[in-house]
Design a protein around this motif. Structure first.
Motif, PDB file in Angstrom:
ATOM      1  N   LYS A 166       3.145   4.199   7.083  1.00 30.29           N
ATOM      2  CA  LYS A 166       3.458   3.946   5.676  1.00 30.29           C
ATOM      3  C   LYS A 166       3.481   2.430   5.479  1.00 30.29           C
ATOM      4  O   LYS A 166       4.413   1.755   5.910  1.00 30.29           O
ATOM      5  CB  LYS A 166       4.802   4.574   5.317  1.00 30.29           C
ATOM      6  N   THR A 167       2.441   1.925   4.852  1.00 31.97           N
ATOM      7  CA  THR A 167       2.299   0.469   4.678  1.00 31.97           C
ATOM      8  C   THR A 167       2.217   0.132   3.198  1.00 31.97           C
ATOM      9  O   THR A 167       1.931   0.997   2.358  1.00 31.97           O
ATOM     10  CB  THR A 167       1.041  -0.050   5.386  1.00 31.97           C
ATOM     11  N   ASP A 168       2.482  -1.129   2.900  1.00 30.34           N
ATOM     12  CA  ASP A 168       2.347  -1.618   1.530  1.00 30.34           C
ATOM     13  C   ASP A 168       1.587  -2.944   1.552  1.00 30.34           C
ATOM     14  O   ASP A 168       1.129  -3.394   2.604  1.00 30.34           O
ATOM     15  CB  ASP A 168       3.728  -1.787   0.880  1.00 30.34           C
ATOM     16  N   LEU A 169       1.451  -3.561   0.398  1.00 29.03           N
ATOM     17  CA  LEU A 169       0.688  -4.809   0.293  1.00 29.03           C
ATOM     18  C   LEU A 169       1.336  -5.922   1.118  1.00 29.03           C
ATOM     19  O   LEU A 169       0.634  -6.740   1.739  1.00 29.03           O
ATOM     20  CB  LEU A 169       0.576  -5.231  -1.175  1.00 29.03           C
ATOM     21  N   ASP A 170       2.660  -5.964   1.148  1.00 31.60           N
ATOM     22  CA  ASP A 170       3.353  -6.993   1.925  1.00 31.60           C
ATOM     23  C   ASP A 170       3.043  -6.874   3.413  1.00 31.60           C
ATOM     24  O   ASP A 170       2.926  -7.877   4.112  1.00 31.60           O
ATOM     25  CB  ASP A 170       4.873  -6.894   1.708  1.00 31.60           C
ATOM     26  N   PHE A 171       2.906  -5.637   3.886  1.00 34.86           N
ATOM     27  CA  PHE A 171       2.571  -5.423   5.298  1.00 34.86           C
ATOM     28  C   PHE A 171       1.211  -6.026   5.630  1.00 34.86           C
ATOM     29  O   PHE A 171       1.066  -6.737   6.629  1.00 34.86           O
ATOM     30  CB  PHE A 171       2.576  -3.919   5.604  1.00 34.86           C
ATOM     31  N   TRP A 172       0.221  -5.765   4.784  1.00 38.29           N
ATOM     32  CA  TRP A 172      -1.126  -6.270   5.055  1.00 38.29           C
ATOM     33  C   TRP A 172      -1.207  -7.786   4.887  1.00 38.29           C
ATOM     34  O   TRP A 172      -1.958  -8.458   5.585  1.00 38.29           O
ATOM     35  CB  TRP A 172      -2.135  -5.561   4.146  1.00 38.29           C
ATOM     36  N   LYS A 173      -0.410  -8.331   3.988  1.00 36.05           N
ATOM     37  CA  LYS A 173      -0.356  -9.790   3.850  1.00 36.05           C
ATOM     38  C   LYS A 173       0.217 -10.427   5.113  1.00 36.05           C
ATOM     39  O   LYS A 173      -0.283 -11.452   5.592  1.00 36.05           O
ATOM     40  CB  LYS A 173       0.509 -10.173   2.643  1.00 36.05           C
ATOM     41  N   LYS A 229       9.264  -4.735   9.885  1.00 37.89           N
ATOM     42  CA  LYS A 229       8.253  -3.748   9.496  1.00 37.89           C
ATOM     43  C   LYS A 229       8.311  -2.573  10.477  1.00 37.89           C
ATOM     44  O   LYS A 229       8.093  -2.739  11.663  1.00 37.89           O
ATOM     45  CB  LYS A 229       6.855  -4.377   9.502  1.00 37.89           C
ATOM     46  N   CYS A 264      -3.931  -0.830  12.750  1.00 35.42           N
ATOM     47  CA  CYS A 264      -4.075  -1.643  11.530  1.00 35.42           C
ATOM     48  C   CYS A 264      -4.630  -3.025  11.860  1.00 35.42           C
ATOM     49  O   CYS A 264      -5.457  -3.575  11.113  1.00 35.42           O
ATOM     50  CB  CYS A 264      -2.720  -1.775  10.844  1.00 35.42           C
TER      51      CYS A 264
END
Length: 388
Positions: free
Chosen positions: A150-157, A262, A272
């Motif tokens: 379960k990821t969000d935009l902050d994780f990918w940033k 995270k 990821c």
């Protein structure tokens, strides 16, 4: 309420005053709650044959209940003694992780070198490794073999700088192995702790105890001796290994700072990371080598080696992902110190196995330099432990 005192009929043959004084319960047997109740409620005397004596049964049940609770507590205390077996199971699990990690890494390095000898295009080889791992994990998520993170935009940033450093380190190591022996690349890569300390000290402003700095001397000296006496020394191969060390140090720094808090498992975290690294690397691979060079190189590889080169490319791509995935999964189970020691032992297994399989010529002084560097890495992991 005070429990009723049971009296036999014969007890009433004495005078009322005497019976009262003899049959009042002693204060010493009463607890504080009962004493408080005595001051508020009268004492009732009941005969044995009185029908109201049935009210005493709940008191007996209360005693039974307390005994049962005590027995349950005893069972729980016995259950807590079991951790000895669970600790043994945990040690076995970690041993399996380490053995699998080392074996997969050795196999990857062997097939990777075979591919690079027959098809010397490290940018494409690096891209295929990441593409294979990304495809494997996407398939696992779609088929529910592995629960998707379960990821969000902050994780990918936060993951982006980690992926950039990982991409540079991966490509640089592959370029190095395309130019020099596998053993030499890993000897130079054993100097990664020195880069870690220097970057932390001069860029991040961190300080370390004197033993940490002293442990870097055998690492630097051993790597220098191994490089100076390497029979097939190549500057591109040497610089590739050095750049890989620096990139992986920054990867670890970015990972610790950006990914803090995270909640993603080690397996999904590396998946990821592979996907983002693939997106970053693919355009650069096309720019640096391109389809025309790949097509010409592929025809030459088929003419020299035959269809086996296809199997080698597939094997090195699969084993690259698996060994990295297992290493990240093991990080969920062990301390950084244990992981560092395991990484040192992994390098020894890769260096020894590659020298045997590829029959790499090694002079005694070169072997001595490698041994000193690896021993310095082990010392570093020991003295660095209190700082972690």
């Amino acid at each position: 309420m005070i429990p009723a005192v049971k009296l036999s009929p014969a007890a009433f043959s004495v005078t009322n005053q005497r019976s009262k004084s003899a049959l009042v319960p002693s204060v010493s047997i009463l607890n504080m709650k009962q004493i408080a109740s005595c001051s508020l409620r009268p004492l009732y005397l009941t005969r044995l044959d009185d029908p109201h004596t049935s009210e005493l049964k709940p008191r007996r049940q209360l005693l039974d209940f307390r005994c049962a609770a005590s027995a349950a507590d005893d069972k729980e205390s016995k259950a807590e003694v079991v951790p000895a077996s669970s600790e043994a199971a945990q040690k076995l699990k970690i041993s399996i992780y380490f053995a699998t990690w080392w074996a997969l890494n050795v196999i990857f390095n062997i097939y990777n070198k075979k591919v690079l000898n027959a098809f010397p295009y490290p940018w494409l080889t690096s891209t295929l490794s990441l593409a294979c791992g990304s495809a494997m994990m996407l398939f696992s998520w779609v088929t529910c073999l592995v629960e998707a993170p379960k990821t969000d935009l902050d994780f990918w940033k936060a993951l982006f700088p980690v992926a950039v450093a990982h991409t540079i380190g991966h490509v640089a190591a592959t370029v190095s192995m395309s130019k020099v022996a596998v053993s030499f690349t890993h000897i130079i890569k054993s100097a990664e702790p020195a880069f870690s300390v220097l970057v932390s000290r001069f860029i991040l402003g961190e300080s370390f105890p004197m033993p940490v700095y002293l442990s870097l001397l055998p690492i630097i000296g051993g790597c220098g001796l191994a490089a100076a006496t390497e029979l097939n020394f190549n500057m591109i191969g040497f610089m590739g290994a050095m750049i890989s060390n620096l990139a992986f140090v920054f990867r670890n720094i970015f990972s610790k700072r950006g990914m803090k808090g995270k909640s993603v498992s080690g397996m999904n975290y590396y998946a990821c990371l592979s996907i983002m690294s693939l997106i970053i690397l693919a355009p650069f691979a096309i720019a640096m080598e391109g389809p025309q060079m790949w097509a010409a190189g592929w025809q030459k590889a088929l003419a020299d080696v035959g269809p086996n080169v296809l199997w080698w490319i597939g094997a090195q791509s699969v084993f690259y992902h698996l060994y990295n995935q297992v290493s990240y999964m093991s990080l969920d189970q062990i301390s950084p110190l244990t992981f560092s020691i395991g990484n040192t032992m992994k390098r020894i297994s890769v260096i020894v196995s590659s020298i045997i399989i590829f029959r790499t010529p090694v002079r005694p002084v070169n072997a001595l330099g490698a041994a000193i560097a690896i021993f310095g890495t082990f010392l570093y992991s020991q003295v660095k432990a209190p700082c972690m």
